[in-house]
Write a protein that holds these residues in place. Structure first.
Motif, PDB file in Angstrom:
ATOM      1  N   MET A 117       0.841  -1.207   0.000  1.00  0.00           N
ATOM      2  CA  MET A 117       0.000   0.000   0.000  1.00  0.00           C
ATOM      3  C   MET A 117       0.875   1.256   0.000  1.00  0.00           C
ATOM      4  N   ASN A 118       0.735   2.081  -1.016  1.00  0.00           N
ATOM      5  CA  ASN A 118       1.474   3.349  -1.015  1.00  0.00           C
ATOM      6  C   ASN A 118       0.546   4.473  -1.464  1.00  0.00           C
ATOM      7  N   PHE A 119       0.090   5.236  -0.473  1.00  0.00           N
ATOM      8  CA  PHE A 119      -0.903   6.286  -0.762  1.00  0.00           C
ATOM      9  C   PHE A 119      -0.374   7.308  -1.758  1.00  0.00           C
ATOM     10  N   TYR A 120       0.910   7.584  -1.660  1.00  0.00           N
ATOM     11  CA  TYR A 120       1.501   8.587  -2.554  1.00  0.00           C
ATOM     12  C   TYR A 120       1.454   8.099  -4.003  1.00  0.00           C
ATOM     13  N   GLU A 121       1.950   6.871  -4.196  1.00  0.00           N
ATOM     14  CA  GLU A 121       1.970   6.301  -5.547  1.00  0.00           C
ATOM     15  C   GLU A 121       0.574   6.230  -6.135  1.00  0.00           C
ATOM     16  N   ASP A 122      -0.383   5.786  -5.293  1.00  0.00           N
ATOM     17  CA  ASP A 122      -1.776   5.676  -5.755  1.00  0.00           C
ATOM     18  C   ASP A 122      -2.295   7.018  -6.267  1.00  0.00           C
TER      19      ASP A 122
ATOM     20  N   HIS B 295       4.375  12.656  -4.792  1.00  0.00           N
ATOM     21  CA  HIS B 295       5.567  12.284  -4.038  1.00  0.00           C
ATOM     22  C   HIS B 295       5.508  12.818  -2.619  1.00  0.00           C
ATOM     23  N   PRO B 296       6.132  12.084  -1.681  1.00  0.00           N
ATOM     24  CA  PRO B 296       6.264  12.666  -0.341  1.00  0.00           C
ATOM     25  C   PRO B 296       7.372  13.723  -0.362  1.00  0.00           C
TER      26      PRO B 296
ATOM     27  N   ASP C 228      10.839  14.946   0.551  1.00  0.00           N
ATOM     28  CA  ASP C 228      12.010  14.152   0.943  1.00  0.00           C
ATOM     29  C   ASP C 228      13.246  15.002   1.211  1.00  0.00           C
TER      30      ASP C 228
END
Ligand code: AMO
Length: 451
Positions: A1-6, A10-11, A13
């Motif tokens: 599960m990666n909310f950013y990718e979905d 991008h987060p 960084d």
């Protein structure tokens, strides 16, 4: 599960190295990390220009296809207005920007996307009415000129507070749910407090006074107050920020006015320096009023108005028209737009106001008017128990309903006075804003309870 990718974003960084406004020609060659929003995008084919806006200003990011990584050019092509982005790159000099620099990006990341905007954030693009702007206030506040109003307001409150702290005042926080009216019942909001009625505080009036009786000596409070004004006017809102102050052991009401004029002089002076960027953006030249402020008695003000042909008597309160006339007369006559009007008639002032011993039928009270609008009411208060009860009765109140306030006056109450300053009114007058809603972050009026 990666909310950013979905979400296709991008987060964050890296840490921000600069605000856009800080970058000058001295920084040419530096590697920087910037965050902000897509303010304007210009596509010139082989080169794209992104005007990046952050919390403090804007900077141009130049994106020439030949000089940036292919991925950066591609990401730039898919940006939309108000996307949140992270830009990393080098500061290079530019002949075409005001600051003399621009950013050549080595990386460009979408931190969050934005849907089609309901209102423009770029100023001057389209004239929209205040109501629509307030409906979308959060976006509206992103406009640098709108945002600047509240940074200036922050400075006014911050430096007023600073002055008071330096002079021994204690900041207090008093209840906003109360049992009784302080300023008279007409504009009181009633609420349900479990099984009984209660009210939203119109002013911290009683509590700030009682804190002097409690031994604090000098107190102030900056907090919300509530007024059930029935009509929508350009100068009234139903919840505003009251800057209240009270001090003990005064000789007379002039001791209170002295605190206010020195406090405002200090706050204006400091604001003019600290908020110079915001004041410039709004085209406002802040005139620091010199101390002492002009003082004029209410009776003389009425004479002045009558000589201008205005129909008004001592029994009348100053209406907006009178204030406007005075706003023009005061600078002509006294060379200032910051004037204390003193000695208001007893009938026009609340029960707690000290009657005058020198001016029959008047009170030891004042309003401060600034550019033709009342921004403060203040005065000496009654500290003598018997007189206080008598004045409450004279105003038609039953003293038994106010024992929590009146009782403590039996036990050695010091002479005292204070004032209440409307923060939004101060801001609007200082900046020449027409409607108080524009000087209110999230205004509450007859028709507006959201956002
Ligand atoms: P008063 O009711 O005159 O006095 O209020 C003091 C100041 O508060 C501002 N103000 C308002 N601002 C926006 N919307 C409103 N509806 C509104 N009503 C008032 C004005 C006004 O000068 N207890 C006394 C103060 C005191 O004597 O210490 C009081 O509340 O700037």
């Amino acid at each position: 599960m990666n909310f950013y990718e979905d979400a296709g974003v991008h987060p964050v960084d890296a840490e921000r190295t600069h605000y856009t406004i800080e970058l000058t020609e001295k920084d040419v060659g530096a590697q920087v990390v910037l965050f902000g929003w897509v303010h304007i995008l210009r596509d010139k084919g082989g080169i794209k220009f992104l005007i990046l806006r952050d919390e403090r200003g804007v900077v141009q990011v130049a994106i020439p296809q030949k000089k940036v990584p292919a991925e950066v050019f591609e990401v730039a092509g898919n940006l939309g207005a108000e996307f949140a982005v992270e830009v990393r790159g080098e500061v290079v000099s530019s002949k075409f920007t005001e600051s003399g620099i621009e950013i050549l990006p080595t990386s460009l990341k979408v931190i969050n996307t934005a849907e089609r905007l309901p209102i423009d954030v770029v100023e001057g693009k389209a004239d929209i009415d205040l109501d629509t702007r307030l409906n979308y206030r959060i976006l509206d506040l992103r406009k640098p000129r709108v945002n600047a109003v509240f940074r200036i307001q922050h400075c006014l409150a911050r430096f007023s507070r600073e002055y008071l702290e330096k002079n021994g005042f204690v900041e207090i926080h008093t209840p906003k749910i109360v049992a009784e009216s302080t300023e008279g019942g007409a504009n009181l909001f009633e609420i349900k407090y479990f099984e009984r009625p209660a009210y939203l505080a119109q002013s911290p009036q009683f509590y700030k006074q009682l804190m002097l009786l409690a031994g604090f000596g000098k107190v102030f409070e900056i907090g919300p107050v509530f007024r059930a004004e029935k009509h929508n006017t350009r100068r009234h809102i139903n919840e505003y920020t009251s800057f209240d102050l009270e001090l003990a052991w005064i000789r007379d009401v002039d001791d209170v006015m002295k605190v206010e004029e020195k406090m405002l002089n200090y706050a204006f002076e400091k604001t003019s320096v600290t908020a110079s960027t915001e004041l410039d953006l709004l085209g406002v030249e802040l005139e620091v009023p010199s101390v002492p402020f002009k003082r004029i008695k209410y009776a003389e003000t009425i004479d002045l108005l009558q000589s201008e042909g205005k129909e008004i008597t001592l029994e009348d309160d100053l209406d907006p028209e009178s204030e406007k006339i005075l706003g023009e007369l005061f600078p002509e006559k006294f060379g200032t737009n910051m004037v204390f009007i003193t000695h208001y008639p007893l009938d026009l002032r609340p029960a707690y106001t000290m009657p005058s011993m020198t001016d029959e039928g008047m009170t030891e009270s004042f309003d401060l008017t600034y550019k033709g609008m009342e921004i403060t009411t203040g005065g000496q208060r009654i500290h003598l128990y018997d007189l206080l009860v008598e004045r409450f009765r004279a105003k038609g109140f039953n003293p038994d309903d106010f024992t929590f306030y009146l009782e403590p006056f039996k036990f050695g109450a010091p002479p005292h006075g204070g004032f209440g300053l409307g923060l939004e009114r101060l801001t609007m007058q200082l900046l020449g804003i027409e409607n108080i809603r524009e000087a209110t972050l999230l205004p509450r009026d007859r028709d507006r309870l959201m956002p």
